[in-house]
Structure formats: structure tokens, C-alpha cells
Enzyme design. Structure first.
Site, PDB file in Angstrom:
ATOM      1  N   THR A  73       0.880  -1.176   0.000  1.00  0.00           N
ATOM      2  CA  THR A  73       0.000   0.000   0.000  1.00  0.00           C
ATOM      3  C   THR A  73       0.915   1.223   0.000  1.00  0.00           C
ATOM      4  OG1 THR A  73      -0.218  -0.119   2.425  1.00  0.00           O
ATOM      5  CG2 THR A  73      -1.973  -1.103   1.108  1.00  0.00           C
ATOM      6  N   THR A 125      -1.327  -2.066   8.562  1.00  0.00           N
ATOM      7  CA  THR A 125      -1.583  -3.489   8.345  1.00  0.00           C
ATOM      8  C   THR A 125      -0.305  -4.196   7.931  1.00  0.00           C
ATOM      9  OG1 THR A 125      -3.914  -3.328   7.822  1.00  0.00           O
ATOM     10  CG2 THR A 125      -2.706  -5.131   6.798  1.00  0.00           C
ATOM     11  N   GLU A 139       6.883   4.197   9.509  1.00  0.00           N
ATOM     12  CA  GLU A 139       6.624   5.543   9.006  1.00  0.00           C
ATOM     13  C   GLU A 139       7.578   6.562   9.604  1.00  0.00           C
ATOM     14  OE1 GLU A 139       1.937   5.507   8.452  1.00  0.00           O
ATOM     15  OE2 GLU A 139       2.749   5.144  10.443  1.00  0.00           O
TER      16      GLU A 139
END
Lengths: 408, 408
Positions: free
Chosen positions: B162, B199, B280
Site C-alpha cells: 500500500t 496493516t 513511518e
């Protein structure tokens, strides 16, 4: 030191005009423990017969002053009592030297004030792991004792600040049996800054008569509904201290008074909210209201999972009504939840219900709420009667700025 | 969508040259579930008799595909099996519609591939709370089935991404009884981005023969030492899925082989580390090594408290050897600790011992370690034999950038 941030955008307009509490006197001094050009020690001396209660950090690595206070709590409320707090050095993780510092300070307070050393309570907040220059405090004790005055509570609030962006206080007066009972409290906290930690210190005074056991029970009960329902970043200080002192000088026994308990609750909640409003980098104050949980404990578990979730907190910072992250936080909390019975509101806007986004939901409604400075996230689990409310702030670049800055 | 960040500075040089696993074929397609101009669906079809094991999120609000997989696990390993994963939409918190989507997809896979629908496993990752356009997937299934090939595992790794900044994979080959046994796995994860969540999806394949019960036991045991020892921000996805499939095509039974278990462990740990390395905003990879705890469970509790502490993570980001925050995290973890028995190292540098800073400690030594990209924080509790190692990354402005960005 990391940069000192300007006054929090969530701060109240100014320090409140606190009512005087009979039976307690305050003094402050600039002892140069670490800071220059400001006061850094406060002494409070409490009249004969004052009941003293306390709630402290549960940290397994708690500081020497915390251990000393805990050992002294519950002693007979005979004679006067005293509280001495310094800022600039937390006397935490300072080995056996830390206990020596506490002993030197309490002995000196006892000597100048006539308070028995078993009734002298101390706290320290500031840099960790460096020896506390207790001599600097001890040599100022005569000056402190000479300066004691009932109207100096605001000075006390200022002396205990570390990297707080505003001094914190709250007070109340109620009428009981035709007499006035007064409550006033001060706090510092949530201005964590390298190399310090998030220490919260709170001192609340009342001139009510409340027996010591009852005072302790009341404080513990109300702490669970106030200070234990706030979180800035889920980290726990090794020095957190909350003390409540009842001088009895009003002559009114308030131990069984619901009105007194309610007023005390409101003062504690006001101070707790001020701590959140001074959360590092905070730009939003968030109330998280959980209902319909299987139990009150479950409701609080869900509330704290939402309040501590970095993904929820960054969404709030971004003014994003990201209810998916609220669902995530509920799911991970460990408390009972049924995906298909959940409902979630942002402010007045019903966002999700029946396991999906609400059919009437318009994102612009929730987005408008998120633009405010005081936000509400309400969750109903649909399982039972359990409820809880907790408070937090957002997670912003300001938090990173403050905490990732290298010590110099 | 929030901004797509460039390749993580902690990423490996490139996707590894994975060995082929006999008995599993892959295909990918661009179905336009949400993304345009890239593949977003992968299908893996596994030969007759493949054992299938899985470990899934414990979230109480887990997604429809996770619930479906959990219901199917443990069935007889007869006939072939299939895994279909889409990116772009997580089919989470989509009410009963979510179950319909899963059913439509599994039925279609069964129809085109001849796999019984009870042996078709699915996963979805991406936006939450929006209906999955399962028709777009279903109409591509013939094309997918026609494209199946044993050498397309890298394509599969890319199709399930993603907001990952790099495709993740790892593999190993070992010799057992004169035959070669192969393991290869792929993953996506930790590139959380509004409005998605963190996820992690992991699929590992081997051509070893391993009975299904044994395969499940092995996967659960090794997950506890690998994927359950990593954390980026303490938040838990509603979709996390880890599956291990043993096709048996090598003809070698490896169920009781320590060498196989070790090779599998290493592949899982490598993939887990890649997930952290794509955390992140991550700029530092941190190993936290806890020894001397009262139990292994206590050691892991301490390790995760350190790894999840925002104050520790921001200190790492700031290259600050702030051992006071490590003491704080240990103190709040809830597991047994004695302040005066603790010792803490940053890299090779002994920072604190005997309840205080080490007498030989020079901050420049620890500060030099903190400037590296791979860091080690080692804690010894001095209480017992319990030990654990966990891995995390730092908390930076990049994390706030990615997660506080408003959805558009």
C-alpha cells in the site's frame, strides 16, 4: 536544554484568583538548584492537626522523595506539617545519594520550622540522574521560613514549574453548616523536556476538617476520576505526586459532605485539564467519552487506548475525523467490544454505527468539529452500562521538537 | 491521500533474489480496486496437499477477511489451496457487506482455479470503512489464473504494497537428507497512511513436508519471537495476517528438523526487520535487548515498554542517549524491576548501574553510538534469567507528516 515553547494555545487566560486557605502558609525562594533568575523552591507549612493524604506514581523506578513520602503517609496527624518542593532537579535515579539529599532537606525543614521530620514531605522535579545540590536549598531555609504567608499560593505554583508554559491552579468555596469551606490547589506538569520527564506534581489544600483515613480514601477515589483519566503520551514519571492537606482551620467537618467531595472533584478535574492543556506541543484538547461498555473498567481501558493511540492523536492534529483509527484503538485495547454494535460520534455527528459508516454521515460535518480547539470523541460499545471519560491532547510536530532536541 | 514518502533510508538495497518454492505459483493483475497504474491483486495457488497455518490480529474489531481465514484454518489439507490478496481497500468495518465481498471473491477463485472455497484464503489492505469493489477483482480472475507462474513471487510482493516504500521478501535454502528444502516469504506493512492503518500481511511458502498441526505450532512459536517482537507505534491493525504454507513438493519431511525451524525463524525475522525498517518516518533501527528479568515474559514487557515509549523514541530520533527515559519506561512497564539493580548500555557503552549513572560514563561515547543508523539499547534487570529482544524505530517528524495529513 531543549527550546522553551511559548504559552500553550490551550492555556487559560491567566492564573485564577484563588481563595485563601486558612491554616497553610507559603514561601518561595530562588536557590539556584539549576535555573537562574527565577524561584525554584517552595515551602508550605500547615497548621497543627492537618490531615495529609497522597497518591504517587506506581513506577518501579520511583524517585527518592516519592519513596520517602510514601513511607511517611498515614502517620498520626499531630503537630504541624510541611511540604518542600524544588524544581530543576528530580533527584531520581541518583542512588543512595538521593536518600541522603531527602534526609538533609527534611531535617533542615524540621529544624527551622519546628515541624517533626516525619511530617515533612518533599518532591523534586527536573533533570534526572544528577545529584541534587541540596545544600543550596538547605541554606535558604531560614529565608523561606521567614517569608511564609497565607497569600503566596500563586508564587508557589510558579516556583515548582519546570518547562510548563503556564502556572496551574484552581480553587473553590462552598458553604457548609453556615460556614465557608475553602479548597485551593496548584500543579505543575506535562511540560516534559529533554532531559527531564513528564512529572506531574499537585498540591491541594483545604481548611475543612477531614479525618486522615477519610481524606486518603477521598483522594484515591477522586484521583481515579481525574488525574488517572488524563494522558499526554502514555509515559509515566518516576516522580508523580498528588497530595491533599486538610488543615481543619475552618472548624467545619466536611468528611461526609457530598458537596465538599463534589467541589474537591471539580478542583482536581480543573487542574487535571490544565495539565493536558499544557501537554507538549498540544493544539487540541480532546474529551473521549465511552459508554455502553461491559464495565466501567472496560470503558476506561477503551478510552485510554483511544487517548494513547499515536494514530488517533496524529489524526486529531491533522483535523481528520478518522474514525477508522478509533475502531482500531478499540479493537486493540483488550477490553470487550463487538464490531457490529459500536457507534462513534465526533462532536454531535454520528459517524459510524452497526459495524459501518453511518448512512447519514457527511464527512464535512465531522471535519468541521475537528477544526475546533476542544474536541469530543464519543464511543458507545452497545454492550452494557459501563462508562468513563478521559482527556488527552493531540500529537504534533511540537511534541517531536520538544522531545527530540538534543541536550546541550 | 497523504504524501507518499520516498524509499526508507533504512531499506535494504533491493528486493532479494528469492529461491523458487516448488508447489506454489503466483499471478498479479491491475484490477483498479483503488489505485491506478499498478498491480493491486495477487493470487497464489498451492498444490494438492499443502498444509496451511496462520496467525492473525487479536483485534476485537478485525476485518471480514481475517474472520473468514480464521474460520477456515485447521481444515483438512486436501486438494489445492489458494491465497488472494488485494491492496487499496481493507474491507474492514464494512458491516455485513464485508462478508459478502469475501464470499464473492472466494467463490470466484474456487470457480476458476478448482480450489475448494474452504481452502481459499483472502486478505485486503488499504482504506477502511468503504465497500470493497469485489466485482473488479472477480472479473480479473480468469486473467489471474492464466498467469500463474512459480517465478512471480516478486510481482506478488509488489502487488500487495500500500504505502510501503519498498517491497519486502526473504528466503532460504537448506539441505536435509540430501535434498534441498526452500523457504521464501513476502510481506507488506508499516507504511501506515491516512486513511489507512498499519496493516502487516506476511505470506511464507516452503516446499517442505510439514503436517498441518506441526506447521501451526511452529508458526505460532516463531511469530512470538519475530513479528510479535516488533513495534512501530504500538497500534494494531484490524487486518494483520501471517500465513505459512508447506507444499511438500520437495518430498522432504522437515516437521521435526531444527535446521528447518532455524531457517524459517531467520526468514521470519528478516521480514519482521524489514517491516520495522519501513516504519513511518523511521530514520533509526533500534534493537532492545533485555536480560536479567524475573522471566522471559517480564523481559518482553520491559522491552516493549521501552520500544513503545514516545519519549524514548523521540530521544532516539534526536540522537540523545537519554537513559533517564529508559529508566522511566522500565518503571512504568508493570513488570518487576529494582531501580538499584538495573544496568543500561547504549551500544557498548555502560551508561547506568547500581541505581545511578555509571562512574566511568562519558556522554560522548553513548552520543557517538546514537548517531548510527542501527542502534542497540541493552538493559539488564539484575533479577533473574529472563531475556527478550525486541525491535523498533524512532519517532520523527516524518511520522507526524504521514499521519496528520488530512485526507483529500
Amino acid at each position: 536544554m531543549a527550546k522553551i515553547t511559548s504559552r500553550s494555545p490551550l492555556a487559560p487566560k491567566g492564573f485564577p484568583d484563588l481563595p485563601l486557605v486558612k491554616g497553610v502558609r507559603f514561601a518561595t525562594v530562588a536557590a539556584g538548584v539549576r535555573y537562574q533568575g527565577r524561584t525554584d523552591v517552595m515551602l508550605a507549612v500547615l497548621d497543627h492537626g492537618t490531615s495529609v493524604a497522597g497518591v504517587f506514581t506506581k513506577s518501579a523506578t520511583r524517585s527518592a522523595p516519592v519513596l520517602d513520602c510514601q513511607a511517611k503517609l498515614g502517620g498520626a496527624p499531630d503537630g504541624p506539617a510541611a511540604i518542600l518542593v524544588n524544581s530543576g532537579n528530580s533527584n531520581a535515579f541518583t542512588g543512595h545519594y538521593g536518600q541522603t539529599s531527602v534526609q538533609e532537606i527534611t531535617d533542615a525543614v524540621a529544624r527551622v520550622s519546628g515541624v517533626a521530620s516525619e511530617r515533612v514531605f518533599t518532591a523534586s522535579t527536573g533533570v534526572i540522574g544528577e545529584p541534587l545540590a541540596h545544600d543550596r536549598i538547605v541554606q535558604k531555609l531560614d529565608e523561606l521560613n521567614d517569608g511564609l504567608n497565607v497569600d503566596r499560593i500563586k508564587d508557589a505554583a510558579e516556583a515548582i514549574m519546570t518547562t510548563d508554559t503556564f502556572a496551574k491552579g484552581s480553587g473553590a468555596q462552598i458553604e457548609l453548616d453556615g460556614h465557608t469551606v475553602t479548597i485551593a490547589g496548584i500543579a505543575k506538569g506535562s511540560g516534559m523536556i529533554a532531559p527531564d520527564m513528564a512529572t506531574m506534581l499537585v498540591y491541594i489544600f483545604t481548611d475543612a476538617i477531614v479525618a486522615q483515613d477519610r481524606l486518603q480514601a477521598l483522594l484515591s477515589e477522586l484521583a481515579d476520576k481525574t488525574f488517572n483519566c488524563i494522558t499526554v503520551d502514555s509515559d509515566t514519571s518516576t516522580s508523580d505526586s498528588l497530595m491533599l492537606c486538610a488543615t481543619g482551620a475552618s472548624g467545619v467537618d466536611a468528611g461526609d459532605s457530598p458537596a465538599f467531595a463534589e467541589a474537591l472533584h471539580d478542583v482536581m478535574l480543573d487542574i487535571a485539564h490544565q495539565v493536558v492543556r499544557d501537554g507538549e506541543g498540544a493544539t487540541k484538547f480532546v474529551e473521549i467519552h465511552v459508554t455502553g461498555a461491559a464495565s466501567d473498567a472496560d470503558a476506561k481501558t477503551h478510552g485510554m487506548a483511544i487517548a494513547n493511540s499515536p494514530l488517533v492523536k496524529t489524526a486529531v492534529a491533522g483535523e481528520d475525523p478518522n474514525w477508522g483509527r478509533v475502531v482500531m484503538a478499540i479493537g486493540k485495547s483488550g477490553a470487550a467490544a463487538d464490531r457490529d454494535l459500536l457507534s462513534i460520534r465526533f462532536g454531535e455527528t454520528l459517524v459510524a454505527e452497526n459495524g459501518w459508516v453511518s448512512p447519514d454521515y457527511r464527512e464535512e460535518d465531522a471535519a468541521a468539529h475537528m477544526k475546533g480547539q476542544s474536541l469530543m470523541i464519543a464511543v458507545d460499545l452497545g454492550l452494557g452500562e459501563g462508562k468513563a471519560t478521559v482527556w488527552t491532547c493531540d500529537l504534533t510536530h511540537g511534541y517531536i521538537d520538544i522531545n527530540a532536541d538534543y541536550r546541550s
